[in-house]
Design a protein around this motif. Structure first.
Motif, short mmCIF file in Angstrom:
data_model
loop_
_atom_site.label_atom_id
_atom_site.label_comp_id
_atom_site.label_asym_id
_atom_site.label_seq_id
_atom_site.Cartn_x
_atom_site.Cartn_y
_atom_site.Cartn_z
N ALA A 165 -17.17 27.76 23.78
CA ALA A 165 -18.06 26.80 23.31
C ALA A 165 -19.35 27.44 22.77
O ALA A 165 -20.09 26.76 21.63
CB ALA A 165 -18.73 26.26 24.90
N VAL A 166 -19.88 28.47 23.27
CA VAL A 166 -20.92 29.20 22.93
C VAL A 166 -21.08 30.51 22.15
O VAL A 166 -22.12 31.08 21.61
CB VAL A 166 -22.22 29.03 23.88
N ILE A 167 -20.05 31.37 22.39
CA ILE A 167 -20.00 32.68 21.76
C ILE A 167 -19.39 32.92 20.90
O ILE A 167 -19.78 33.46 19.89
CB ILE A 167 -19.75 33.73 23.29
N ILE A 168 -17.93 32.84 20.98
CA ILE A 168 -17.02 33.21 19.90
C ILE A 168 -17.44 32.99 18.39
O ILE A 168 -17.16 33.92 17.50
CB ILE A 168 -15.61 32.77 20.20
N ASN A 169 -17.98 31.61 18.48
CA ASN A 169 -18.38 31.27 16.80
C ASN A 169 -19.90 31.41 16.68
O ASN A 169 -20.35 30.94 15.72
CB ASN A 169 -17.86 29.81 16.70
N HIS A 170 -20.48 32.14 17.71
CA HIS A 170 -21.94 32.42 17.22
C HIS A 170 -22.26 33.29 16.14
O HIS A 170 -21.29 34.32 15.61
CB HIS A 170 -22.71 32.88 18.42
N SER B 171 -22.20 42.03 14.74
CA SER B 171 -23.25 42.63 15.05
C SER B 171 -23.07 42.89 16.65
O SER B 171 -23.30 43.79 17.25
CB SER B 171 -24.68 41.89 15.07
N LEU B 172 -22.31 41.91 17.13
CA LEU B 172 -21.95 41.97 18.54
C LEU B 172 -20.62 41.45 18.67
O LEU B 172 -20.09 41.14 17.73
CB LEU B 172 -22.72 40.72 19.65
N TYR B 173 -19.89 41.78 19.91
CA TYR B 173 -18.39 41.68 20.31
C TYR B 173 -18.28 41.06 21.47
O TYR B 173 -19.31 41.30 22.51
CB TYR B 173 -17.74 42.66 19.70
N TRP B 174 -17.18 40.57 21.87
CA TRP B 174 -17.02 39.92 23.33
C TRP B 174 -15.76 40.44 23.91
O TRP B 174 -14.92 41.26 23.13
CB TRP B 174 -16.84 38.24 23.30
N HIS B 175 -15.78 40.56 24.97
CA HIS B 175 -14.39 41.00 25.99
C HIS B 175 -14.20 40.24 26.85
O HIS B 175 -15.24 40.10 27.71
CB HIS B 175 -14.85 42.83 26.22
N LEU B 176 -13.12 39.80 27.25
CA LEU B 176 -12.68 39.12 28.30
C LEU B 176 -11.68 39.73 29.10
O LEU B 176 -10.66 39.96 28.53
CB LEU B 176 -12.32 37.56 28.04
N ASN B 177 -11.77 39.96 30.35
CA ASN B 177 -10.62 40.61 31.25
C ASN B 177 -10.98 40.19 32.70
O ASN B 177 -11.73 40.60 33.09
CB ASN B 177 -10.40 41.92 31.30
N GLY B 178 -9.96 39.26 33.28
CA GLY B 178 -10.26 38.79 34.56
C GLY B 178 -11.43 37.95 34.75
O GLY B 178 -11.80 36.93 33.95
N ASN B 179 -12.31 38.34 35.86
CA ASN B 179 -13.43 37.55 35.82
C ASN B 179 -14.66 38.21 35.49
O ASN B 179 -15.66 38.19 35.89
CB ASN B 179 -13.53 37.25 37.38
N ASN B 180 -14.62 38.63 34.11
CA ASN B 180 -15.43 39.27 33.50
C ASN B 180 -15.52 38.92 31.98
O ASN B 180 -14.50 39.32 31.18
CB ASN B 180 -15.37 41.01 33.41
N LEU B 181 -16.61 38.50 31.62
CA LEU B 181 -16.75 38.00 30.00
C LEU B 181 -17.88 38.84 29.45
O LEU B 181 -19.12 38.71 30.16
CB LEU B 181 -16.82 36.58 29.64
N ALA B 182 -17.87 39.80 28.82
CA ALA B 182 -19.03 40.76 28.37
C ALA B 182 -19.29 40.41 26.70
O ALA B 182 -18.42 40.11 26.07
CB ALA B 182 -18.69 42.07 28.53
N VAL B 183 -20.67 40.54 26.58
CA VAL B 183 -20.95 40.48 25.06
C VAL B 183 -21.78 41.73 25.06
O VAL B 183 -22.93 42.02 25.60
CB VAL B 183 -21.88 39.20 24.95
N LEU B 184 -21.60 42.53 23.90
CA LEU B 184 -21.86 43.77 23.79
C LEU B 184 -22.45 43.91 22.34
O LEU B 184 -21.78 43.41 21.22
CB LEU B 184 -20.95 44.63 24.11
N PRO B 185 -23.54 44.64 22.10
CA PRO B 185 -23.60 45.27 20.94
C PRO B 185 -22.48 46.15 20.34
O PRO B 185 -22.03 46.90 21.05
CB PRO B 185 -24.91 46.12 21.06
#
Length: 249
Positions: free
Chosen positions: A165-170, A177-191
């Protein structure tokens, strides 16, 4: 020849009780604690054997997403450098911040900060409108490094709804500039500057100056572990993990 292993921790060397193959196995050993001292992560008999094997012949360098406090609650006797916060920080073998790596990060991280804040505003707005989401910015050593979201359901599906909804297409993720990582119950947004492989490569350069010849191993369970594992001579991937699933499908 000096032997090193760069070792991811969670879901590689131990995991929560829920993820253990047999939660009633009396051989399970506590490997990490919560901030209140409650046991939170456990090693199976095989994982205990693996640690003992590594400890006999390798210099063990943990490479983890854990922050400094979480890392300090791991019940294992590390004696080399440690890569923490997904590569944002390196601790020396006395547990102090590596000054050279910190200076590098503090020089370049401000370029990403406003972009992370812009994405995080959208994350917090979504969380305010949909129950169960728990977003927080990770702050250590007086620096805001990245953001992480958990969900009360404890499942990836709920986090994936926010991701889509709000992260992948930002725009700030689309431009790299940023990337995301999803594994289990952790969704991270990192420089983009914060990556485990950057810190591991920094240490490898140092170790090559200290030793005439290196033999390097790596072990990890997730997609974001693969790049630092690829820097090493050999790689170990636990069966049934996120990275294992990608390799065998």
């Amino acid at each position: 020849m000096q032997r090193y292993i760069f070792l991811d921790l969670d879901d590689t060397l131990f995991q929560t009780l829920r993820k253990c193959p047999d939660a009633d196995d009396p051989r399970l050993q506590v490997r990490a604690l919560l901030s209140d001292g409650t046991a939170n992560s456990y090693a199976t008999a095989k994982q205990q054997w693996l640690w003992d094997w590594f400890a006999q012949g390798f210099k063990i360098v943990p490479v983890t997403g854990r922050d400094a406090g979480e890392f300090a609650r791991v019940q294992l006797p590390f004696s080399e450098e440690a890569v923490i916060i997904h590569g944002a920080v390196i601790l020396d073998n006395q547990g102090q911040v590596d000054a050279a790596w910190m200076a590098h990060m503090q020089t370049h991280l401000p370029d990403y900060y406003q972009k992370l804040q812009a994405v995080w505003q959208d994350v917090e707005n979504f969380a305010a409108q949909h129950a169960g989401y728990k977003p927080r910015l990770v702050n250590e050593f007086d620096v805001t490094w990245y953001g992480v979201i958990k969900h009360s359901e404890g499942k990836e599906d709920a986090l994936r709804r926010m991701l889509d909804a709000v992260i992948i297409n930002h725009p700030h993720l689309q431009d790299g500039s940023l990337y995301w990582h999803l594994n289990g119950n952790n969704l991270a947004v990192l420089p983009d500057i914060i990556r485990k492989e950057h810190a591991v490569n920094f240490l490898l350069d140092r170790y090559r100056q200290q030793h005439a010849e290196l033999l390097t191993f790596a072990a990890g369970d997730s997609y974001t572990d693969a790049p630092f594992m690829a820097l090493c001579d050999y790689a170990i991937v636990p069966r049934g993990t996120q990275l294992y699933g990608r390799l065998v499908r």
